[in-house]
Design a protein around this motif. Structure first.
Motif, PDB file in Angstrom:
ATOM      1  N   UNK A  19       9.038  -0.053 -14.350  1.00  0.00           N
ATOM      2  CA  UNK A  19      10.002   0.220 -13.569  1.00  0.00           C
ATOM      3  C   UNK A  19       9.701   0.674 -12.337  1.00  0.00           C
ATOM      4  N   UNK A  20       8.573   1.659 -12.173  1.00  0.00           N
ATOM      5  CA  UNK A  20       7.997   2.244 -10.926  1.00  0.00           C
ATOM      6  C   UNK A  20       7.415   1.011 -10.052  1.00  0.00           C
ATOM      7  N   UNK A  21       7.173  -0.060 -10.784  1.00  0.00           N
ATOM      8  CA  UNK A  21       6.558  -1.158  -9.927  1.00  0.00           C
ATOM      9  C   UNK A  21       7.571  -2.152  -9.422  1.00  0.00           C
ATOM     10  N   UNK A  22       8.720  -1.754  -9.715  1.00  0.00           N
ATOM     11  CA  UNK A  22       9.957  -2.427  -9.167  1.00  0.00           C
ATOM     12  C   UNK A  22      10.647  -3.302 -10.115  1.00  0.00           C
ATOM     13  N   UNK A  23      10.371  -3.588 -11.592  1.00  0.00           N
ATOM     14  CA  UNK A  23      10.798  -4.466 -12.370  1.00  0.00           C
ATOM     15  C   UNK A  23      12.035  -4.198 -12.747  1.00  0.00           C
ATOM     16  N   UNK A  24      13.145  -5.053 -13.151  1.00  0.00           N
ATOM     17  CA  UNK A  24      14.188  -4.759 -13.758  1.00  0.00           C
ATOM     18  C   UNK A  24      14.169  -5.000 -15.388  1.00  0.00           C
ATOM     19  N   UNK A  25      14.494  -3.890 -16.122  1.00  0.00           N
ATOM     20  CA  UNK A  25      14.018  -4.093 -17.666  1.00  0.00           C
ATOM     21  C   UNK A  25      14.987  -4.363 -18.418  1.00  0.00           C
ATOM     22  N   UNK A  26      14.885  -5.230 -19.389  1.00  0.00           N
ATOM     23  CA  UNK A  26      15.672  -5.577 -20.538  1.00  0.00           C
ATOM     24  C   UNK A  26      15.214  -4.761 -21.699  1.00  0.00           C
ATOM     25  N   UNK A  27      15.759  -3.543 -22.075  1.00  0.00           N
ATOM     26  CA  UNK A  27      15.376  -2.700 -23.047  1.00  0.00           C
ATOM     27  C   UNK A  27      16.069  -2.928 -24.509  1.00  0.00           C
ATOM     28  N   UNK A  28      15.104  -3.264 -25.472  1.00  0.00           N
ATOM     29  CA  UNK A  28      15.875  -3.497 -26.719  1.00  0.00           C
ATOM     30  C   UNK A  28      15.133  -2.820 -27.829  1.00  0.00           C
TER      31      UNK A  28
ATOM     32  N   UNK B 210     -13.529   5.015 -19.227  1.00  0.00           N
ATOM     33  CA  UNK B 210     -14.885   4.127 -18.967  1.00  0.00           C
ATOM     34  C   UNK B 210     -14.548   2.953 -18.065  1.00  0.00           C
ATOM     35  N   UNK B 211     -13.242   2.674 -18.082  1.00  0.00           N
ATOM     36  CA  UNK B 211     -12.640   1.303 -17.471  1.00  0.00           C
ATOM     37  C   UNK B 211     -12.991   1.544 -15.875  1.00  0.00           C
ATOM     38  N   UNK B 212     -13.568   0.562 -15.130  1.00  0.00           N
ATOM     39  CA  UNK B 212     -13.787   0.717 -13.684  1.00  0.00           C
ATOM     40  C   UNK B 212     -12.258   0.691 -12.939  1.00  0.00           C
ATOM     41  N   UNK B 213     -11.311   0.223 -13.500  1.00  0.00           N
ATOM     42  CA  UNK B 213     -10.308  -0.003 -12.645  1.00  0.00           C
ATOM     43  C   UNK B 213      -8.983   0.286 -13.763  1.00  0.00           C
ATOM     44  N   UNK B 214      -8.169   1.291 -13.165  1.00  0.00           N
ATOM     45  CA  UNK B 214      -6.922   1.642 -13.732  1.00  0.00           C
ATOM     46  C   UNK B 214      -5.840   1.555 -13.200  1.00  0.00           C
ATOM     47  N   UNK B 215      -5.927   0.959 -11.973  1.00  0.00           N
ATOM     48  CA  UNK B 215      -4.352   0.909 -11.047  1.00  0.00           C
ATOM     49  C   UNK B 215      -3.434   0.093 -11.429  1.00  0.00           C
ATOM     50  N   UNK B 216      -2.102   0.128 -11.300  1.00  0.00           N
ATOM     51  CA  UNK B 216      -1.175  -0.698 -11.266  1.00  0.00           C
ATOM     52  C   UNK B 216      -0.482  -0.522  -9.832  1.00  0.00           C
ATOM     53  N   UNK B 217      -1.033  -1.608  -9.003  1.00  0.00           N
ATOM     54  CA  UNK B 217      -0.379  -1.599  -7.427  1.00  0.00           C
ATOM     55  C   UNK B 217       0.118  -2.908  -7.248  1.00  0.00           C
ATOM     56  N   UNK B 218       0.320  -3.779  -7.942  1.00  0.00           N
ATOM     57  CA  UNK B 218       1.025  -4.888  -7.700  1.00  0.00           C
ATOM     58  C   UNK B 218       2.560  -4.857  -8.014  1.00  0.00           C
ATOM     59  N   UNK B 219       3.263  -4.985  -7.126  1.00  0.00           N
ATOM     60  CA  UNK B 219       4.686  -4.773  -7.230  1.00  0.00           C
ATOM     61  C   UNK B 219       5.140  -6.130  -8.036  1.00  0.00           C
TER      62      UNK B 219
ATOM     63  N   UNK C 247       0.849  -1.176  -0.091  1.00  0.00           N
ATOM     64  CA  UNK C 247      -0.018  -0.108  -0.114  1.00  0.00           C
ATOM     65  C   UNK C 247       0.742   1.084   0.073  1.00  0.00           C
ATOM     66  N   UNK C 248       1.750   1.206   0.839  1.00  0.00           N
ATOM     67  CA  UNK C 248       2.684   2.503   0.990  1.00  0.00           C
ATOM     68  C   UNK C 248       3.559   2.479  -0.340  1.00  0.00           C
ATOM     69  N   UNK C 249       4.113   1.572  -0.798  1.00  0.00           N
ATOM     70  CA  UNK C 249       4.691   1.786  -2.069  1.00  0.00           C
ATOM     71  C   UNK C 249       3.930   2.234  -3.223  1.00  0.00           C
ATOM     72  N   UNK C 250       2.741   1.783  -3.110  1.00  0.00           N
ATOM     73  CA  UNK C 250       2.017   2.332  -4.445  1.00  0.00           C
ATOM     74  C   UNK C 250       1.657   3.819  -4.114  1.00  0.00           C
ATOM     75  N   UNK C 251       1.220   4.152  -2.930  1.00  0.00           N
ATOM     76  CA  UNK C 251       1.000   5.582  -2.689  1.00  0.00           C
ATOM     77  C   UNK C 251       2.077   6.684  -2.549  1.00  0.00           C
ATOM     78  N   UNK C 252       3.484   6.160  -2.242  1.00  0.00           N
ATOM     79  CA  UNK C 252       4.213   7.267  -2.061  1.00  0.00           C
ATOM     80  C   UNK C 252       4.786   8.104  -3.185  1.00  0.00           C
ATOM     81  N   UNK C 253       4.297   7.489  -4.463  1.00  0.00           N
ATOM     82  CA  UNK C 253       4.370   8.335  -5.598  1.00  0.00           C
ATOM     83  C   UNK C 253       2.950   9.034  -5.782  1.00  0.00           C
ATOM     84  N   UNK C 254       2.646  10.303  -5.276  1.00  0.00           N
ATOM     85  CA  UNK C 254       1.320  10.911  -5.216  1.00  0.00           C
ATOM     86  C   UNK C 254       0.813  10.969  -6.944  1.00  0.00           C
TER      87      UNK C 254
END
Length: 463
Positions: free
Chosen positions: A210-219, A177-186, A18-25
């Motif tokens: 990246x904000x969710x914590x993933x390590x990215x391979x950018x191609x 119109x989407x009922x849900x738009x969040x990305x809260x799963x780390x 919860x805190x990780x999601x909301x720390x970025x306002x």
């Protein structure tokens, strides 16, 4: 004149999440219905003094801008922000407490101060303000709690086959119109490979992942642009530089694609998500020095080859996400002319046919991972502006921005509710949709068999 909104929210999610999601306002745009958009203006990690800009909905189509500053940030305990708009200010406070390992209490208050508004007007506004607070609290609870996996819906199938009701939602109207738009799963500890991350949808998706914590391979095909996109991703997400790794490849050339895929496979024995996002629409027909029409190479053969070679790094819980296009609804497979050489070339049709082929072959990618297809709707990207300038100009007020177009892509990569979902489907706005609606566009069993054979032969020398 002062008015205070206070809400208490109990959510079935850990305190840390919860805190990780909301720390970025700026995530407020994902859960507060009154916020049209929110941007973090201060680059890098969230810290005291961090600046944000919000666009709020008023009556009708009117918007008002607010600027917020981070006043307090106490890890997993407290967030305080001060906001200023025209004739009003807000002091927003969120405090957090763990009720158990998987349940969190969030107490939210907003102290609103208005200038130039009489007590009588404020009295009339109070019911609306209270409703705004309750809607925000309900949106936050929904954003944080994990829903059930979505099932195919009859109303989507009906709308798709009626065509117009589905098409009008390809723009930003459908996203809102989407009922849900969040990305809260780390996604901490997850490895995500994404092609085409230097602009448009790919860059927006990479920033959010990246904000969710993933390590990215950018191609991507340009080392300079890859380095620039890495800076943008770090500014947006606050992630460390060592969580971004980039590889240079030209997806119009299959040998280049195969070479980089082998290098990535050697460097990363485990990949959790592969996003085949790179794509391009070419208005002129051009055959590469490998003898392949460019649109077919970039939009179909390259993602097929990349997935095939990276398969040893994928595992049973991995996800492969193919980004296709709503344009494929207008085209079926043309097995007898895959290279588009027999008729006058049409870039839009070639692009749609290649995406149709990718959608069709997604059920036969020979990977242990679960495969998902998604289309982003009509999104304002540099590629669209360059390739279809007339379309881009005509619909510029209806087009989605990058984050809207990338929303389903990020959700497919991160949503825990999809953990047991094994079906290969076409997704749009987090819902399953029809793969073909116009006569002659559905792939027959013979078409599929022929396409599998053609694809196998086209890729054999690069495997």
């Amino acid at each position: 004149m002062l008015h205070t909104l206070e809400e208490r929210i109990i959510v079935k999610r850990s305190l840390a999440d919860c805190f990780a999601y909301l720390r970025d306002f700026s995530t407020i745009e994902q859960w507060d219905p009154s916020v049209v958009s929110a941007n973090k203006l201060s680059p890098g990690p969230v810290a005291l003094g961090c600046k944000y800009q919000l666009e709020l909905k008023l009556f009708g189509s009117q918007h008002v801008t607010m600027h917020y500053t981070q006043l307090a940030l106490k890890e997993q305990e407290l967030l305080v922000l001060q906001g200023h708009g025209v004739n009003f200010s807000a002091l927003d406070t969120m405090s957090f407490a763990a009720l158990d390992a998987n349940t969190t209490e969030i107490n939210y208050s907003a102290k609103l101060e208005f200038t130039g508004i009489s007590q009588g007007i404020l009295f009339l506004l109070k019911p609306m303000l209270n409703r705004v607070g309750k809607n925000a609290a309900a949106g936050l609870k929904q954003a944080l709690e994990v829903p059930a996996a979505p099932l195919p819906r009859l109303q989507n199938s009906i709308a798709d086959h009626l065509i117009l009701p589905a098409v009008i939602n390809f723009g930003r109207r459908g996203y809102f119109q989407q009922p849900r738009k969040s990305h809260a799963s780390r996604m901490d500890g997850k490895i995500v490979a994404i092609s085409g991350p230097t602009a448009g949808l790919g860059l927006s998706a990479a920033c959010e992942l990246a904000r969710l914590g993933a390590t990215l391979i950018l191609i991507g095909r340009d080392k300079v642009r890859l380095a620039h996109s890495a800076k943008e991703i770090m500014a947006f997400s606050g992630c460390a530089k060592d969580r971004l790794n980039f590889y240079e490849a030209d997806f119009s050339l299959l040998e280049s694609t195969a070479k980089v895929a082998r290098q990535i496979s050697a460097d990363y024995p485990k990949i959790d998500v592969l996003i085949n996002n790179a794509g391009a629409l070419f208005n002129e027909r051009e055959v590469t020095n490998e003898g392949v029409e460019r649109s077919l190479a970039v939009n179909f053969l390259a993602p097929m080859l990349l997935t095939k070679i990276l398969n040893p790094s994928l595992h049973k819980d991995s996800r492969v996400i193919n980004v296709v296009s709503g344009g494929l609804y207008t085209q079926g497979l043309n097995i007898s002319d895959m290279q588009y050489s027999e008729k006058p070339f049409n870039g839009s049709k070639a692009y749609a046919r290649a995406k149709r082929a990718l959608l069709t072959m997604s059920k036969h990618m020979e990977t242990v991972a679960t495969v998902y297809n998604m289309h982003p709707g009509w999104a304002a990207t540099p590629g669209l502006a360059k390739s279809l300038p007339t379309f881009n100009k005509a619909l510029r007020n209806q087009l989605r921005d990058g984050r809207m177009g990338a929303d389903t892509m990020v959700w497919l990569a991160s949503a825990p509710e999809l953990a047991d979902y094994q079906h290969v489907r076409l997704w749009f706005d987090r819902q399953v949709h029809a793969e073909a609606v116009l006569p002659g566009t559905a792939s027959t069993e013979q078409d599929i068999a022929s396409l599998r054979q053609w694809t196998s032969e086209a890729l054999s020398q690069y495997l």
